[in-house]
Every structure is written in structure tokens, then in C-alpha cells.
Design an enzyme around this catalytic site. Structure first.
Site, short mmCIF file in Angstrom:
data_model
loop_
_atom_site.label_atom_id
_atom_site.label_comp_id
_atom_site.label_asym_id
_atom_site.label_seq_id
_atom_site.Cartn_x
_atom_site.Cartn_y
_atom_site.Cartn_z
N SER A 5 -9.88 -0.92 7.49
CA SER A 5 -9.25 -0.65 6.20
C SER A 5 -8.59 -1.85 5.54
CB SER A 5 -8.22 0.49 6.35
OG SER A 5 -8.89 1.71 6.51
N SER A 37 -9.62 1.54 3.50
CA SER A 37 -8.78 2.36 2.64
C SER A 37 -7.80 1.55 1.80
CB SER A 37 -8.00 3.38 3.48
OG SER A 37 -7.08 2.74 4.34
N LYS A 61 0.83 -1.20 0.00
CA LYS A 61 0.00 0.00 0.00
C LYS A 61 0.87 1.26 0.00
CE LYS A 61 -3.91 1.75 2.80
NZ LYS A 61 -4.72 1.44 4.01
#
Length: 494
Positions: A202, A178, A97
Site C-alpha cells: 500500500s 491503498s 493518510k
């Protein structure tokens, strides 16, 4: 072209001449465990794997369905593949990420334009562990900008730098957030695994929404050093994979001194408590859940129904009160040590205002503005007290109390209801996702595919007490074997 031949020659040098004819690219949806077996059998090479996934990203992420899960490919990836280290993850491509620091040719921006101009000085601790284990960092994934802590009106999966990530099962629908890019990339077969991060939902939410495995470990089990923070009390990285076995493999690298077994009969005699009040009201989700409960019973699990989870609302409210205060403190510390043009939350707010057209075309930065006002000693002290109470209510007086009352190994429920349609003007549809109690307590939470509802994935959650990570993974693996519920996406455009 000459460089490509040299890299292929170097990779093939690891393989005897007699095996060259057997070399072939992997299937579209292939696990880390399967790729590891192929590498050990010399049926493929790290370079061929990298080239396969780069090609698939070009065909599915950049063109074709345009999932848009990948923020940036590692420009050095082919050279790395030709000389990667031996180790538990030797030659295996992994995405990470874009809020996890890498000191290489890639950026780390949390999706924000504000951090493009100054790269981190060192790898995040978890990135060091991946590299030492021989993993190949294939690239960075898109995310909800700043891990979805900028605005209450945000659209999950959108960032100023990366644009909008879409759900591979239905491109019109949310990939959730997220860690949207990490989940969508694995679901779409753009890599066998990715690393996401979670503060509250997330990892769990996008994993369940995209139909893959997501594991949020006990907070602190994986070092948070080098992860762009929201609050160190809840932030953690975690694996996002096609199978629980792959998540367990990654945990053995990401966490120090982490070992576990994954017996097929882990469900036999396991006492599992159903959280009915947290399961929502969606009839089709209920039908899938009830069918899964019967399979658990058939595998020898003892299902304890209608377990009450205390203090859910109170713990969540106190945690949120503390989180905005902690955001200011933790983000300021990160930005200051990183250096660059933006070194504090106040400077970040100013940057976003100056670049409003690019940074805020769809939603604002209300949470940032609220957090910036919460810096007085009195407010910080109140936040610390709220955090202490939130952890107590969510952990010892919440999850632990429910487990103890019924002598349970884990709590279970459907992770989510199907995600909604993407609408950048109105933001997220806020469909039900179960994540807050484990997030606030800092306890392990695993989601495993449960099936599809109207073509969209839903997940099945296992939640345990602190440091029960190995047990939760073992239960999830056994559940996965008896359900086999993961479905490959069809990239439906409607």
C-alpha cells in the site's frame, strides 16, 4: 482579511526586513530538502509555503485536472504555520493518510462514513513526532477505503468519504492503493511529502504507479499506535516523497534513534541480486530495467543475476490466511478504544449494510464478512501458527536465504508494470506489483522511479533484511543520483 495579515506579519517577523523582497513561492515540484534550505536562508516562510500548497490544491486537486488526492485540509494550518516549533522539519508541510489518528480539527475515517461522527482522543505516535519536529500537518489524503481490505472487487483509490483519486500522469488510470491519495498528492506537487501506510503493497504500489519514492520500513521501526489497523504483524507507516533524501529525512523523525548517511558512492562494491522470477514479462519495463542495471554496473555495483527467492507463494498464502483473523482482532481493539457509534467489526458491517447506497455503490464487504466469522479460539490459534510460519518462510527462509546464498546487500527488481484504466464496475485490473515477500517478512522495501512506459510510471525496488533500512535508503539514493528517472506528471486526460 485582518487575520491573514496578522498571520503574515507573524511569519515575516522571523525574517529581517531586508529579506522581505526576496520572499517567493516555491517551484511546483520542490523537495523537503530544498524547502528547508529556503526557510533557513529566510527566502520564504512557513506561512507562504502553506499558502502556496493550498492554492495549488485548489487549482489541481479541487478544480483543473481534479486529481482528488486530498480528503481534508487542516483548517488550523495557517495559524500553525505562524507559530510552528523549531526542529528537523521546522515549517515543512506534510500530508498524512486518513487512517492515521489526529486529535485536532480534522477527522480520521479510513475513508469510511462510519467514523465521521467521533474523532480520535489523541494523535497517533508518528503524528506527535512530526509535530515535535516542527512539521506542519497540511491535511489528510484519500485512500482505498479501509486500506483496501473490504472487498476483493474494490477499486484502488476509492472511498465513500473521499471519492476517487486519479493518477496524475494519466487521469483515466489508477493511482493504485491503498495510499493512493498520498502518492498522487506528492506526484502532483500538492505537498512535498506525505505519510502512507502499508500492510502489503500500500506504499510501494501507489508510489511506483505515481512515479515517486515510497519506503516501507522494517515493521516496528515506526510506532503503529494510532494507525487504523489490518494486522500489527505487517502494518507500518512510511514516507512518500519526491526523493530518497527526503524519505531519509522523514525517517529520522518518524523512527526513534534512526541515523544514516547517504553517500553518492554507496553502490560501489554493493552486491545486488536480480529477482528475475518476480520481474514480470513486460518488454518495455524490461528495457528500462536493463538500462538501469547497466548504470548500476557503471557506478561500481556487482549485479548477481537470476537470484531465486524461495517460498514466495507459500508465505503469501499463509499470511493471507492469518490476516483476516488478525483483522478482526486488531480492528475490534482499535474501534473499542476509540469509541463512537461503531465499536466492532460486526457493527461496522451493519453500518455498511444500513448505508449501502453510499458505502457500497461499486463493491461490497466480502472480506469483512469473512473476517467476522473467524473469531473462535481454534481459528485464532490456527491463525497464529500460520502467521509464525509465513514470517519464517518469507524472512529467514526467504529473503535472508537469498541474501546469504549470494552474499548480497539487497535484492532488486522492477517494482511494477504500468497500472490499468479505472473501472468502478469491475474493480482493479491487478497489474503486477512486487510487494508480498518484504511485506510478510516485515522487512524494508524501497521503490525509486525507473521511468515511464506509455506515459505511466514504473519503479525500481530495493529489498533488504530486517533493520537494514539505512543501507537500503543509501543504495536507493545512489541509484537515484545516477538515473534521475523521475518525471513530473502532465495530467493527461486521455
Amino acid at each position: 482579511m485582518k487575520r491573514r495579515r496578522l498571520l503574515q506579519t507573524a511569519a515575516l517577523a522571523l525574517c529581517p526586513a531586508s529579506c522581505e523582497k526576496k520572499l517567493s513561492p516555491p517551484a511546483p515540484f520542490v523537495t523537503l530538502a530544498d524547502l528547508d534550505a529556503k526557510l533557513k536562508a529566510r527566502e520564504t516562510t512557513p506561512l507562504l509555503l502553506v499558502e502556496h500548497f493550498i492554492d495549488r490544491i485548489a487549482r489541481i486537486d479541487r478544480t483543473g485536472p481534479k486529481v482528488n488526492a486530498i480528503m481534508e485540509l487542516n483548517p488550523e494550518v495557517k495559524a500553525i504555520a505562524a507559530s510552528c516549533k523549531p526542529g528537523l522539519l521546522h515549517g515543512l508541510p506534510v500530508l498524512i493518510k486518513d487512517n492515521i489518528d489526529t486529535a485536532d480539527a480534522m477527522h480520521t475515517t479510513a475513508g469510511s462514513l462510519a467514523l465521521r461522527g467521533h474523532k480520535p482522543k489523541r494523535d497517533a505516535a508518528l503524528v506527535m513526532r512530526l509535530r515535535e519536529a516542527g512539521a506542519i500537518i497540511l491535511g489528510k489524503t484519500n485512500l482505498s477505503e479501509w486500506a483496501n481490505i473490504r472487498s476483493p472487487n474494490s477499486t484502488s483509490g476509492w472511498s465513500a468519504r473521499g471519492g476517487l483519486t486519479r493518477n496524475p500522469h494519466k487521469l483515466t488510470h489508477s493511482a493504485s492503493g491503498s495510499s493512493s491519495g498520498s502518492a498522487a498528492a506528492v506526484a502532483a506537487g500538492l505537498a512535498p511529502a506525505a505519510i502512507g501506510t502499508e500492510t502489503n503493497g500500500s506504499i510501494i504500489s501507489p508510489a511506483s504507479a505515481c512515479g515517486i519514492v515510497g519506503f516501507k520500513p522494517t515493521v516496528g521501526l515506526i510506532s503503529g499506535a494510532g494507525i487504523i489497523p489490518i494486522t500489527h504483524h505487517q502494518d507500518t507507516a512510511g514516507p512518500m516523497t519526491l526523493t530518497v533524501r527526503d524519505a531519509a529525512l522523514l525517517m529520522q523523525v518518524l523512527a526513534a534513534d534512526f541515523t544514516l548517511e547517504l553517500p553518492r558512492d554507496a553502490l560501489k562494491g554493493a552486491r545486488l541480486g536480480v529477482l528475475r522470477q518476480q520481474s514480470g514479462k513486460h518488454p518495455q519495463v524490461f528495457a528500462l530495467f536493463e538500462a538501469a542495471l547497466q548504470k548500476l554496473r557503471d557506478a561500481g555495483a556487482i549485479i548477481v543475476d537470476s537470484v531465486e527467492l524461495p517460498n514466495v507463494r507459500e508465505a503469501g498464502s499463509l499470511s493471507w490466511k492469518a490476516m483476516l483473523i488478525e483483522l478482526r482482532t486488531d480492528l475490534n481493539a482499535y474501534l473499542e478504544q476509540r469509541g463512537g457509534d461503531v465499536r466492532s467489526l460486526s457493527e461496522l458491517i451493519a453500518f455498511n449494510e444500513k448505508h449501502r447506497d453510499a458505502e457500497m455503490p461499486h463493491f461490497g464487504q466480502e472480506f469483512f464478512e469473512q473476517a467476522e466469522k473467524l473469531g473462535s479460539p481454534e481459528i485464532i490459534a490456527a491463525g497464529q501458527e500460520a502467521r509464525k510460519m509465513a514470517q519464517q518462510l518469507a524472512g529467514p527462509e526467504g529473503i535472508d536465504a537469498a541474501l546469504k546464498e549470494h552474499d548480497l546487500d539487497a535484492l532488486i527488481c522492477p517494482t511494477n508494470d504500468p497500472v490499468g484504466v479505472i473501472n468502478l464496475k469491475t474493480g482493479d485490473t491487478n497489474d503486477r506489483v512486487f510487494s508480498t515477500p518484504a511485506a510478510v517478512a516485515g522487512y524494508p522495501h524501497l521503490t525509486v522511479p525507473l521511468g515511464l512506459v506509455d506515459g505511466l510510471p514504473v519503479g525500481f525496488s530495493f529489498i533488504g533484511t530486517a533493520k537494514a533500512d539505512a543501507r537500503i535508503l543509501a543504495l536507493g539514493h545512489a541509484f537515484e543520483q545516477v538515473t534521475q528517472a523521475r518525471v513530473a506528471p502532465t495530467f493527461n486526460a486521455g
